[in-house]
Design a protein around this motif. Structure first.
Motif, PDB file in Angstrom:
ATOM      1  N   THR A  27       9.035  -8.018 -18.056  1.00 29.77           N
ATOM      2  CA  THR A  27       7.887  -7.152 -17.756  1.00 29.77           C
ATOM      3  C   THR A  27       7.719  -6.970 -16.258  1.00 29.77           C
ATOM      4  N   LEU A  28       7.820  -8.076 -15.503  1.00 30.90           N
ATOM      5  CA  LEU A  28       7.616  -8.014 -14.058  1.00 30.90           C
ATOM      6  C   LEU A  28       8.703  -7.182 -13.393  1.00 30.90           C
ATOM      7  N   ILE A  29       9.955  -7.406 -13.780  1.00 29.85           N
ATOM      8  CA  ILE A  29      11.061  -6.676 -13.151  1.00 29.85           C
ATOM      9  C   ILE A  29      10.958  -5.179 -13.430  1.00 29.85           C
ATOM     10  N   LEU A  30      10.706  -4.818 -14.694  1.00 32.87           N
ATOM     11  CA  LEU A  30      10.614  -3.397 -15.027  1.00 32.87           C
ATOM     12  C   LEU A  30       9.391  -2.746 -14.383  1.00 32.87           C
ATOM     13  N   THR A  31       8.272  -3.474 -14.335  1.00 31.08           N
ATOM     14  CA  THR A  31       7.071  -2.929 -13.699  1.00 31.08           C
ATOM     15  C   THR A  31       7.303  -2.697 -12.211  1.00 31.08           C
ATOM     16  N   LEU A  32       7.896  -3.681 -11.533  1.00 28.20           N
ATOM     17  CA  LEU A  32       8.192  -3.530 -10.108  1.00 28.20           C
ATOM     18  C   LEU A  32       9.203  -2.412  -9.869  1.00 28.20           C
ATOM     19  N   LEU A  33      10.156  -2.272 -10.783  1.00 24.59           N
ATOM     20  CA  LEU A  33      11.132  -1.189 -10.651  1.00 24.59           C
ATOM     21  C   LEU A  33      10.446   0.170 -10.743  1.00 24.59           C
ATOM     22  N   LEU A  34       9.530   0.307 -11.704  1.00 24.77           N
ATOM     23  CA  LEU A  34       8.801   1.569 -11.840  1.00 24.77           C
ATOM     24  C   LEU A  34       7.959   1.868 -10.603  1.00 24.77           C
ATOM     25  N   PHE A  35       7.316   0.832 -10.052  1.00 29.33           N
ATOM     26  CA  PHE A  35       6.526   1.034  -8.843  1.00 29.33           C
ATOM     27  C   PHE A  35       7.421   1.341  -7.646  1.00 29.33           C
ATOM     28  N   GLY A  36       8.612   0.738  -7.620  1.00 31.19           N
ATOM     29  CA  GLY A  36       9.557   1.058  -6.555  1.00 31.19           C
ATOM     30  C   GLY A  36      10.001   2.512  -6.612  1.00 31.19           C
ATOM     31  N   LEU A  37      10.249   2.998  -7.825  1.00 27.67           N
ATOM     32  CA  LEU A  37      10.622   4.403  -7.997  1.00 27.67           C
ATOM     33  C   LEU A  37       9.471   5.325  -7.602  1.00 27.67           C
ATOM     34  N   LEU A  38       8.251   4.921  -7.936  1.00 25.04           N
ATOM     35  CA  LEU A  38       7.085   5.713  -7.552  1.00 25.04           C
ATOM     36  C   LEU A  38       6.944   5.772  -6.035  1.00 25.04           C
ATOM     37  N   ALA A  39       7.134   4.635  -5.362  1.00 25.73           N
ATOM     38  CA  ALA A  39       7.037   4.601  -3.898  1.00 25.73           C
ATOM     39  C   ALA A  39       8.100   5.491  -3.267  1.00 25.73           C
ATOM     40  N   THR A  54       2.311   6.608   2.196  1.00 26.71           N
ATOM     41  CA  THR A  54       2.913   6.025   0.994  1.00 26.71           C
ATOM     42  C   THR A  54       2.261   4.693   0.651  1.00 26.71           C
ATOM     43  N   VAL A  55       2.044   3.847   1.674  1.00 23.69           N
ATOM     44  CA  VAL A  55       1.431   2.540   1.442  1.00 23.69           C
ATOM     45  C   VAL A  55       0.018   2.690   0.900  1.00 23.69           C
ATOM     46  N   LEU A  56      -0.775   3.600   1.489  1.00 30.60           N
ATOM     47  CA  LEU A  56      -2.154   3.786   1.036  1.00 30.60           C
ATOM     48  C   LEU A  56      -2.206   4.251  -0.420  1.00 30.60           C
ATOM     49  N   VAL A  57      -1.341   5.193  -0.764  1.00 28.17           N
ATOM     50  CA  VAL A  57      -1.323   5.687  -2.140  1.00 28.17           C
ATOM     51  C   VAL A  57      -0.849   4.592  -3.092  1.00 28.17           C
ATOM     52  N   MET A  58       0.124   3.789  -2.668  1.00 26.73           N
ATOM     53  CA  MET A  58       0.636   2.723  -3.523  1.00 26.73           C
ATOM     54  C   MET A  58      -0.407   1.630  -3.742  1.00 26.73           C
ATOM     55  N   VAL A  59      -1.227   1.352  -2.731  1.00 27.17           N
ATOM     56  CA  VAL A  59      -2.300   0.367  -2.901  1.00 27.17           C
ATOM     57  C   VAL A  59      -3.288   0.852  -3.961  1.00 27.17           C
ATOM     58  N   ALA A  60      -3.683   2.133  -3.840  1.00 25.75           N
ATOM     59  CA  ALA A  60      -4.588   2.699  -4.844  1.00 25.75           C
ATOM     60  C   ALA A  60      -3.932   2.738  -6.223  1.00 25.75           C
ATOM     61  N   ALA A  61      -2.643   3.106  -6.257  1.00 15.31           N
ATOM     62  CA  ALA A  61      -1.934   3.171  -7.536  1.00 15.31           C
ATOM     63  C   ALA A  61      -1.787   1.782  -8.147  1.00 15.31           C
TER      64      ALA A  61
END
Length: 223
Positions: free
Chosen positions: A25-37, A68-75
């Motif tokens: 779960t953690l790896i896939l979630t971080l991967l999705l957030f990495g793709l979003l960033a 990007t950082v500000l949007v990722m914090v909110a996301a």
């Protein structure tokens, strides 16, 4: 009943299957957030070049990174729970089957299949994002109260989480009556609070799945 289910679910997070599921779960979630960033950075970069903002490469790049950082914090605040629960929903049977086998060996379960797990994950993600976006103006307005935003967040996401948790376990036992709405909400509230606690939020999806099993099958054991 909710407190009993929560206490019975606690040991499950130390099971080998639970730890493996947490890593998935953690790896896939971080991967999705990495793709979003990466997508956000590419979008900000394209906008800057298109409109000619920040012609200086260094400062322009800094602006892209800051945005990007500000949007990722909110996301992260808005989407981490939704994404983690949706991803976990794909593999929920890993921990649910362990809890059922260890604590309720006399209860037969019906496998739900990969296709249903995928549909559940997509519905969960879209429902959570959609309702939280609808509530976003209220979150902002309630910031002045100090506690209103957190209160609304907990109330709404308790409902959403309770529904997700029930959807994970109830189809495996179609002969059992569904959980009452109040029980779902209380179960979701415990999970929503856990998601607000740093570090503990990494274990929250697994804990939530185990608690849902105890909430549903614990009634049968008592009857």
């Amino acid at each position: 009943m909710v407190l009993t289910a929560a206490l019975r679910a606690f040991p499950s997070i130390f099971h080998g299957a639970a730890l493996r599921l947490m890593m998935k779960t953690l790896i896939l979630t971080l991967l999705l957030f990495g793709l979003l960033a990466a997508a956000l950075w590419a979008g900000f970069h394209a906008l800057r070049l298109h409109w000619g903002w920040g012609t200086n490469g260094v400062w322009g790049g800094l602006g892209e990174a800051t945005a990007t950082v500000l949007v990722m914090v909110a996301a992260g605040w808005l989407l981490f729970r939704a994404t983690a629960m949706a991803v976990m929903g794909l593999f929920a049977d890993d921990i649910i089957e362990v809890v059922e086998r260890d604590d309720y060996p006399q209860v037969a379960a019906r496998p739900v299949g990969w296709a249903r797990s995928l549909r559940f994950a997509c519905r969960s993600l879209l429902r959570t994002i959609g309702w939280n976006l609808v509530a976003l103006p209220a979150y902002v307005l309630l910031l002045v109260t100090g506690v209103g935003t957190v209160g609304l967040f907990l109330a709404l996401n308790a409902y959403l989480l309770g529904r997700d948790m029930a959807d994970m376990v109830e189809p495996r036992h179609p002969a059992l009556p569904p959980m009452a709405r109040g029980s779902r909400w209380l179960m979701g509230l415990v999970s929503a609070i856990l998601f607000l606690v740093p570090v503990a939020n990494l274990l929250a999806p697994i804990f939530s799945a185990a608690m849902a099993v105890h909430m549903l099958l614990g009634r049968k054991t008592k009857s």
